[in-house]
Design a protein around this motif. Structure first.
Motif, short mmCIF file in Angstrom:
data_model
loop_
_atom_site.label_atom_id
_atom_site.label_comp_id
_atom_site.label_asym_id
_atom_site.label_seq_id
_atom_site.Cartn_x
_atom_site.Cartn_y
_atom_site.Cartn_z
N ARG A 1 40.02 35.63 38.38
CA ARG A 1 40.08 37.00 37.85
C ARG A 1 40.25 36.98 36.33
N VAL A 2 41.10 36.07 35.83
CA VAL A 2 41.27 35.96 34.38
C VAL A 2 39.94 35.59 33.73
N ILE B 1 46.99 41.16 36.06
CA ILE B 1 46.43 39.90 35.58
C ILE B 1 47.19 39.51 34.32
N SER C 1 40.03 36.85 45.05
CA SER C 1 41.49 36.91 45.19
C SER C 1 42.19 35.82 44.39
N ASP C 2 41.41 35.00 43.70
CA ASP C 2 41.98 33.90 42.94
C ASP C 2 42.39 34.38 41.55
N GLU C 3 43.65 34.17 41.18
CA GLU C 3 44.17 34.66 39.90
C GLU C 3 43.41 34.09 38.71
N TYR D 1 44.29 45.28 39.44
CA TYR D 1 45.01 44.04 39.72
C TYR D 1 45.88 43.67 38.51
#
Length: 589
Positions: free
Chosen positions: A531-532, A587, A526-528, A585
């Motif tokens: 995810r990147v 991003i 769930s951490d942006e 998501y």
């Protein structure tokens, strides 16, 4: 005892061996096969979520119940050739209904249970679509599915009834019709037939021929028992693990599919507890789940005894040697032998089995260079010289030899036969090939030509063995180069935090009109920032496999659709993604 209990009323499993001489499915009809099996002491055995026996069901009891069911069906107006829809929950009720429909001369149509994917409305729509395809005179279902199955029946204009209610009907004293080998025995929907259903019509003769080939291929012998968690609405579960035990007089032990999903090691517990030798099949993902679930638990030998697992069949999806090796590594201390693995290949359109590895040979694979996977002679490794990218290889698993009475051919798209070790379309021919798709002559003519069935799969033959490369329709073709989605998916799975089933790869058309691979990846973070990072790591991994920049989308867990047998549905994933129903998501670029 005849009722499956001992003197104190406790359940006792049906016999592994008895005095009835074994016949290898050499019967004219499926009803004849059950008539014969009922003279012995073997049968079906149903277990709870922990693998404990809750119902022993001797073949003689199954036959009695099936004949009573046949008379109820006839009393309800069911005639020979009518279809009877049956929601295929693993249990004695479905078994009696299936064989009851056969004795009544009707065509039983096994239909799926709900899965964890899609929810209530999706299940109702799937049932309704399949009911509209086969137009049964009635749909019979478990009482706890009355709301959903009953609604599907109502929408399809079909009479619906739960099986407890149906069992309370009077069994009319009606004569049973006499089946002929060429009559249709049942209608089987393949696991992917949801939006455009294809009901596969299988005759008694085709079924018994394949069941005989199946038992000869596995070398069924005294002491064997079948253990299964496979769903009965899928061909491997229905044909391989219900009808084959009846026709070849093998006692079988069942765990419900949903119970396996919750407690997969209960499957191995059941195998450990039984005397005799075990015949048990699973797709690759079943072995994968067990190896992951056991994890680093110490001393598996204290919990399990897998030394008598003689046939560990593998089919229904691409076989992955790395997963099989992980299973061996996890369970060898409990006595599991790698030589027990029995790779096979089959499909509903051929009843079930097309090829089976000879018992004892285990998993055998060949490394094939990626540029050869689109076709050509596998022995020509240099492919004409010139500058080339670094070679990458995929392990292709040997799926065995053609089963008895089955002929195989590898062909070009134009139907030209290809030589040994050349990749092309797999065709098969034999007595167990389907009569056709129900009420779909165009689809039948498209895949059945002069008795030969176009399987839709790509592969090659080597020294009499079949190697399957992938589904022709799944191939991603970009700038004239072919890419197998499995190669992309498997590459991403090697990254930390991902596993089999998390990734779907397919081709899309970009806004600029170019074809490019898209890769959907289920992401649990769930951490942006994470995810990147993951997206870029996946992009680099996919670029290393394809040589291209691909569309990478991270999506929520449990988003990718499955077929009714649990396989990833790339076609449905693509459709849902393009329709905006799979929402990636957001991003930052």
């Amino acid at each position: 005892m005849a009722d499956g209990t001992n003197g104190s009323g406790a359940q006792v499993a049906t016999a592994t061996d008895d005095t009835l001489p074994r016949r290898f499915a050499d019967f004219a009809t499926l009803g004849d096969a059950l008539d014969y099996a009922a003279a012995g002491d073997k049968g079906l055995n149903f277990h709870d979520a922990r693998g404990c026996l809750v119902r022993a069901y001797p073949f003689r009891e199954l036959r009695d119940h099936a004949i009573a069911t046949a008379r109820r069906l006839i009393g309800a107006g069911v005639e020979p050739g009518s279809r009877v829809g049956l929601v295929a929950e693993t249990g004695p009720e479905f078994a009696a209904l299936f064989f009851g429909a056969v004795y009544a001369g009707a065509w039983p149509v096994p239909l799926p249970l709900p899965t964890s994917f899609g929810g209530r409305d999706s299940y109702i729509d799937q049932l309704r679509t399949q009911l509209a395809s086969c137009t049964p005179v009635m749909l019979i279902y478990p009482p706890d599915l009355a709301a959903m199955a009953g609604e599907a029946a109502r929408l399809a204009g079909v009479e619906g009834e739960d099986w407890d209610s149906f069992a309370s009907r009077a069994a009319a004293d009606a004569p049973l019709p006499t089946a002929m080998p060429g009559d249709i025995a049942y209608l089987q929907y393949s696991s992917g037939s949801t939006r455009f259903p294809h009901g596969v019509a299988i005759t008694h003769a085709a079924l018994l021929n394949n069941l005989a080939a199946h038992s000869h291929g596995m070398e069924v012998r005294p002491g064997d028992r079948c253990v299964s968690w496979l769903p009965w609405y899928h061909d491997m579960g229905l044909v391989g693990c219900l009808l084959s035990p009846v026709a070849n007089q093998v006692s079988a032990d069942y765990l419900k599919t949903e119970d396996f999903a919750r407690r997969p090691l209960a499957w191995l517990d059941m195998i450990s507890r039984h005397d005799g030798t075990t015949l048990s099949y699973s797709p690759t993902f079943g072995y994968d789940i067990c190896a992951r679930r056991i994890g680093s638990q110490s001393r598996v030998e204290d919990r399990l005894d897998l030394s008598r697992w003689r046939i560990a069949g593998n089919g229904a999806d691409m076989i992955r040697p790395d997963v099989m090796q992980s299973f061996v590594d996890a369970f060898a201390p409990a006595g599991f032998q790698a030589s027990a693995f029995l790779p096979s290949y089959g499909l509903a359109e051929a009843t079930l089995a097309v090829s089976i590895m000879p018992p004892g040979e285990g998993i055998r694979a060949e490394l094939v260079e990626e540029t050869q996977l689109s076709g050509g002679d596998l022995d020509d490794r240099n492919g004409g010289g010139g500058a080339r990218r670094p070679q990458r290889y995929r392990a292709i698993v040997n799926c065995g030899r053609p089963v008895r009475d089955m002929a195989l051919a590898i062909r070009e798209e134009d139907g030209t036969d290809l030589p040994e070790r050349a990749i092309g379309k797999l065709w098969c021919h034999g007595p167990s090939v389907m009569a056709g798709y129900f009420r779909d002559p165009e689809a039948t003519e498209a895949c059945l030509i002069d008795g030969w069935l176009d399987t839709g799969d790509m592969g090659y033959m080597s020294d009499g063995y079949l190697y399957i490369v992938g589904r022709a329709k799944d191939m991603i073709i970009v700038n004239g180069r072919n890419h197998w989605p499995q190669d992309i998916e498997w590459a991403v799975e090697q990254l930390p935090g991902f596993k089999a089933g998390d990734i779907a790869a397919f081709a899309i058309t970009t806004p600029g009109g170019e074809e490019t691979p898209a890769v959907l990846v289920q992401c649990r973070s769930s951490d942006e920032a994470e995810r990147v990072r993951l997206r870029e790591e996946i992009r680099e991994r996919v670029r290393s496999v394809t040589g291209m920049n691909c569309v990478i989308e991270l999506i929520p867990p449990r988003t990718l659709p499955r077929t009714s047998s649990g396989k990833l549905s790339r076609a449905k994933a693509r459709n849902l993604y393009l329709a905006g129903e799979i929402k990636p998501y957001a991003i930052a670029a």
